[in-house]
Write a protein that holds these residues in place. Structure first.
Motif, PDB file in Angstrom:
ATOM      1  N   ILE A   1      -2.396   3.449   0.621  1.00  0.00           N
ATOM      2  CA  ILE A   1      -1.216   3.918  -0.087  1.00  0.00           C
ATOM      3  C   ILE A   1      -0.121   2.860   0.048  1.00  0.00           C
ATOM      4  CG2 ILE A   1       0.507   5.744  -0.300  1.00  0.00           C
ATOM      5  CD1 ILE A   1      -2.462   6.516  -0.922  1.00  0.00           C
TER       6      ILE A   1
ATOM      7  N   TRP B   1      -3.247  11.945  -3.950  1.00  0.00           N
ATOM      8  CA  TRP B   1      -4.074  10.800  -3.568  1.00  0.00           C
ATOM      9  C   TRP B   1      -5.531  10.981  -4.009  1.00  0.00           C
ATOM     10  CZ3 TRP B   1      -1.677  11.015   1.955  1.00  0.00           C
ATOM     11  CH2 TRP B   1      -0.383  10.491   1.918  1.00  0.00           C
TER      12      TRP B   1
ATOM     13  N   ALA C   1      -2.081   4.853  -4.736  1.00  0.00           N
ATOM     14  CA  ALA C   1      -3.318   4.477  -4.072  1.00  0.00           C
ATOM     15  C   ALA C   1      -3.855   3.180  -4.688  1.00  0.00           C
ATOM     16  CB  ALA C   1      -4.362   5.572  -4.202  1.00  0.00           C
TER      17      ALA C   1
END
Length: 112
Positions: free
Chosen positions: A103, A81, A108
């Motif tokens: 998310i 991420w 992302a």
């Protein structure tokens, strides 16, 4: 804004040191507006700059709808991420407003 040191974990992503934190208790926002999902806060550990807040797709165990299906956030999830947030424009060494991502489907997406 910076995240508190207590309870943080260290992680190295692409040779850059970061600290990250998962909120232990669901905040009002997590419990009522975000369907009770976990939030992760990340910042560079050496040069304090913009904080990254990740709204995950993982249910918070203390959320509005209690769940027995807890999927933990692992360091590899967090590293992935962080990389995605940098690709979306997060500059962890530069001061600025909080950079928010959500998310969805394992990817992302920047929240404006």
């Amino acid at each position: 804004m910076s995240i508190p040191k207590k309870g943080t974990r260290k992680i190295i992503v692409d040779r850059e040191p970061f600290i990250w934190l998962i909120r232990r208790q669901a905040t009002y926002t997590q419990a009522y507006y975000d369907c009770g999902n976990l939030h992760v806060a990340v910042e560079h550990s050496e040069k304090r700059g913009s904080v990254l807040v990740i709204l995950t797709d993982r249910p918070h165990p203390q959320g509005l709808t209690p769940t027995n299906k807890v999927k933990p956030v692992t360091p590899s999830d967090t590293a992935q991420w962080i990389r995605q947030a940098v690709q979306l424009g997060w500059q962890p060494r530069r001061s600025g407003i909080t950079f928010n991502v959500q998310i969805a489907g394992g990817r992302a997406e920047k929240i404006y």
